[in-house]
Design an enzyme around this catalytic site. Sequence first.
Site, PDB file in Angstrom:
ATOM      1  N   CYS A 117       0.772  -1.018  -0.031  1.00  0.00           N
ATOM      2  CA  CYS A 117      -0.055   0.040  -0.015  1.00  0.00           C
ATOM      3  C   CYS A 117       0.981   1.173  -0.007  1.00  0.00           C
ATOM      4  O   CYS A 117       0.512   2.293  -0.663  1.00  0.00           O
ATOM      5  CB  CYS A 117      -0.956  -0.008   1.276  1.00  0.00           C
ATOM      6  SG  CYS A 117      -0.329  -0.190   2.842  1.00  0.00           S
ATOM      7  N   ASP A 158      -7.400   5.750  -1.816  1.00  0.00           N
ATOM      8  CA  ASP A 158      -7.023   4.625  -1.179  1.00  0.00           C
ATOM      9  C   ASP A 158      -6.572   3.420  -1.989  1.00  0.00           C
ATOM     10  O   ASP A 158      -7.076   3.018  -2.746  1.00  0.00           O
ATOM     11  CB  ASP A 158      -8.308   4.080  -0.439  1.00  0.00           C
ATOM     12  CG  ASP A 158      -8.101   2.844   0.776  1.00  0.00           C
ATOM     13  OD1 ASP A 158      -6.981   2.295   0.536  1.00  0.00           O
ATOM     14  OD2 ASP A 158      -8.966   2.513   1.310  1.00  0.00           O
ATOM     15  N   HIS A 198      -6.201   0.398  -1.320  1.00  0.00           N
ATOM     16  CA  HIS A 198      -6.451  -0.959  -0.782  1.00  0.00           C
ATOM     17  C   HIS A 198      -7.822  -1.724  -1.629  1.00  0.00           C
ATOM     18  O   HIS A 198      -8.704  -2.093  -0.942  1.00  0.00           O
ATOM     19  CB  HIS A 198      -7.037  -0.973   0.815  1.00  0.00           C
ATOM     20  CG  HIS A 198      -5.965  -0.433   1.511  1.00  0.00           C
ATOM     21  ND1 HIS A 198      -5.488   0.940   1.862  1.00  0.00           N
ATOM     22  CD2 HIS A 198      -4.789  -1.327   2.186  1.00  0.00           C
ATOM     23  CE1 HIS A 198      -4.335   0.884   2.610  1.00  0.00           C
ATOM     24  NE2 HIS A 198      -4.020  -0.394   2.891  1.00  0.00           N
TER      25      HIS A 198
END
Length: 413
Positions: free
Chosen positions: A119, A294, A296
Amino acid sequence: MVLYTLVKYLFNFCSRYQRRFFTIIPNRCRRIIINVIETMDSMIDYLVAVDAALVESDDIPTGCTDSVWILGKRYNPVQELELIRRDITTRIWCTYRRGFLAIGGSSPHKITSDKGWGCMLRCGQMLLAQSLLDLHLGRDWFWTPETRDPTYLKIINRFEDNRKSPFSIHQIALMGNSEDKKVGEWFGPNTVAQVLKKLLKYDEWTSLNIHIALDNIIYLDDIQELCFEAADKSWKPLLLIIPLRLGINEINPIYIDGLKRCFEINRNVGMIGGKPNQALYFIGYVGDEVLYLDPHTTQRSGTVGEKNSSEEIEMDETFHQKFASRIPFVQMDPSLAVCFLCRTQLEFDELYSRLLQDVLTGSYPLFEMIQTPQQPWLNPSTQNRGDNQTDPTLGEFEELDTRHSDEDFEIIA
């Protein structure tokens, strides 16, 4: 929903204990298990995508009248919501990928996905991609699904998941070895910045320097030395990364106003940091909440190429999303890095003035700006003796350079 929860639980269980299973099951069963796990991964990603499509985004609060700031641009959320959406969509969104060419290791432990560990590497990609968009296309350029701009394609190709792309997950993960990070290990904000700085040296087209201001101090002489070309004294564009630690376990509220002011400067290219245990790329704020992209989400790996086929066009769209997410500033992890892009010396001079005027005022500035690095401390009673052996500590002070200390910026937890 019950089926989705069950599938997600089974997948997480298998992923966690996958390597232990490989040591106790026959070889012929390994491929079957891997296929099942990959299929379950695809099912979960599909269900998440469908669920997200059915729920209206909440990145801009309903009825919000506060100004929305995105990378130095100010928007009215009532009158300019579509412009906000267009601006967010233009940002290059780098996420977990699966099915790319193995980074390292041998079967069955070869790494073909960065899910669970990549990430911060993806956040570093988003930061660099935004810097290249600003540098080569300008802040007022916007992306559409029909975009085939050659410069844009050059930029996006540099972040594809293959060994030839200069800023791929492969290159970043492998270069991490120079920062004592093995492939598959989690990076901190400073580590990914150091890795990107090294990789830029191997890609002349980007035409960009990175300066990492450690210990909360920007030394102006270091900037001048880095950015002025030796031959004709012309300025080489600068990506300035300032790693900060704004608290111990949580961010100290006294620094939030300073972070907001950073987002309002037109040379801002975001912040890399996160919330506990999750790295995020911050792009702006509204009210007392910070907006972020993000990483993810796990998507399949592929190539954009020249966007000549439907597959390449579809792959390009996976690098963009229409909505950002938001969390309160107080929920940010205290370890983060503030980033600015200066294409010319004039832009750096303007950044310097804005920082002094809006960010570095008051009793609690985010960082310092100093003209010249301080010299190493010398003991006055022994500095003229010409013999370090007279004071066994003197040699230690002479060799110490605290500007290269990065331990405070490694862990987001």
